[in-house]
Design a protein around this motif. Structure first.
Motif, PDB file in Angstrom:
ATOM      1  N   UNK A 177       0.835  -1.210   0.000  1.00 29.12           N
ATOM      2  CA  UNK A 177       0.000   0.000   0.000  1.00 29.12           C
ATOM      3  C   UNK A 177       0.864   1.253   0.000  1.00 29.12           C
ATOM      4  N   UNK A 178       1.933   1.261   0.773  1.00 29.67           N
ATOM      5  CA  UNK A 178       2.830   2.415   0.808  1.00 29.67           C
ATOM      6  C   UNK A 178       3.507   2.621  -0.543  1.00 29.67           C
ATOM      7  N   UNK A 179       3.853   1.530  -1.209  1.00 27.50           N
ATOM      8  CA  UNK A 179       4.473   1.640  -2.530  1.00 27.50           C
ATOM      9  C   UNK A 179       3.506   2.277  -3.530  1.00 27.50           C
ATOM     10  N   UNK A 180       2.227   1.916  -3.448  1.00 24.37           N
ATOM     11  CA  UNK A 180       1.228   2.501  -4.350  1.00 24.37           C
ATOM     12  C   UNK A 180       1.044   3.996  -4.089  1.00 24.37           C
ATOM     13  N   UNK A 181       1.108   4.386  -2.814  1.00 25.03           N
ATOM     14  CA  UNK A 181       0.874   5.787  -2.450  1.00 25.03           C
ATOM     15  C   UNK A 181       2.111   6.656  -2.636  1.00 25.03           C
ATOM     16  N   UNK A 232      -3.288  13.234  -3.427  1.00 21.93           N
ATOM     17  CA  UNK A 232      -4.224  12.666  -2.464  1.00 21.93           C
ATOM     18  C   UNK A 232      -4.713  13.721  -1.480  1.00 21.93           C
ATOM     19  N   UNK A 233      -3.796  14.578  -1.040  1.00 21.44           N
ATOM     20  CA  UNK A 233      -4.179  15.642  -0.106  1.00 21.44           C
ATOM     21  C   UNK A 233      -5.159  16.595  -0.779  1.00 21.44           C
ATOM     22  N   UNK A 234      -4.884  16.976  -2.000  1.00 24.05           N
ATOM     23  CA  UNK A 234      -5.775  17.879  -2.731  1.00 24.05           C
ATOM     24  C   UNK A 234      -7.151  17.256  -2.890  1.00 24.05           C
ATOM     25  N   UNK A 235      -7.199  15.952  -3.227  1.00 28.91           N
ATOM     26  CA  UNK A 235      -8.480  15.266  -3.399  1.00 28.91           C
ATOM     27  C   UNK A 235      -9.260  15.239  -2.079  1.00 28.91           C
ATOM     28  N   UNK A 236      -8.556  14.968  -0.961  1.00 30.31           N
ATOM     29  CA  UNK A 236      -9.226  14.944   0.351  1.00 30.31           C
ATOM     30  C   UNK A 236      -9.801  16.308   0.685  1.00 30.31           C
TER      31      UNK A 236
END
Length: 148
Positions: free
Chosen positions: A33-37, A44-48
């Motif tokens: 999961x960390x590798x994907x992120x 991701x921050x902008x989307x959140x």
């Protein structure tokens, strides 16, 4: 009895010489999961933030928890009377109750301070009882058995 295949005892604990995984080792799924992120934190921050602004409650909570995390143990400014005797502890307890009633302390803060006052009072009580026992036993020189 040790199972040589996985290095564990029959009860499931690690056998001597097998400390298990090193500290900080992450599970394979966590590593994946960390590798994907990796490399995507800005997107991701902008989307959140976008989702939060559109009314998504979970995204809003996530963003707010990062901006202003929950307060932890914060210092309390409060004039607590000096305590040296049980009577002083009673005065301090009264001061705490008054401060809560006036709104200078929250009820939770008052409860925590009252716990400290009560612990101090019990320490005084224990010290006083110890002094009385020592006095009754003849000053602590081991004559308690000879006193009867």
């Amino acid at each position: 009895m040790t199972d040589r295949k996985n290095g564990r005892n029959t009860d499931g604990t690690f056998a001597p010489g097998n400390p298990g995984k090193p500290r900080g080792t992450r599970h394979k799924s966590t590593q994946a999961a960390l590798a994907l992120l990796d490399g995507e934190p800005e997107a991701l921050t902008r989307q959140a933030v976008t989702m939060a602004l559109e009314g998504d409650g979970t995204a809003l909570r996530l963003c707010l928890e990062r901006i202003a995390p929950p307060r932890r143990d914060a210092p309390v400014q409060f004039d607590l009377p000096r305590m040296e005797t049980a009577r002083d502890a009673a005065k301090a307890a009264g001061a705490v109750v008054e401060a809560v009633a006036l709104g200078d302390l929250t009820p939770t803060e008052g409860a925590h301070i009252m716990g400290l006052v009560e612990t101090f009072r019990r320490t005084l009580e224990t010290s006083e009882l110890e002094a009385r026992v020592v006095a009754l036993e003849g000053g602590g020189n081991g004559n308690a058995a000879n006193a009867t």
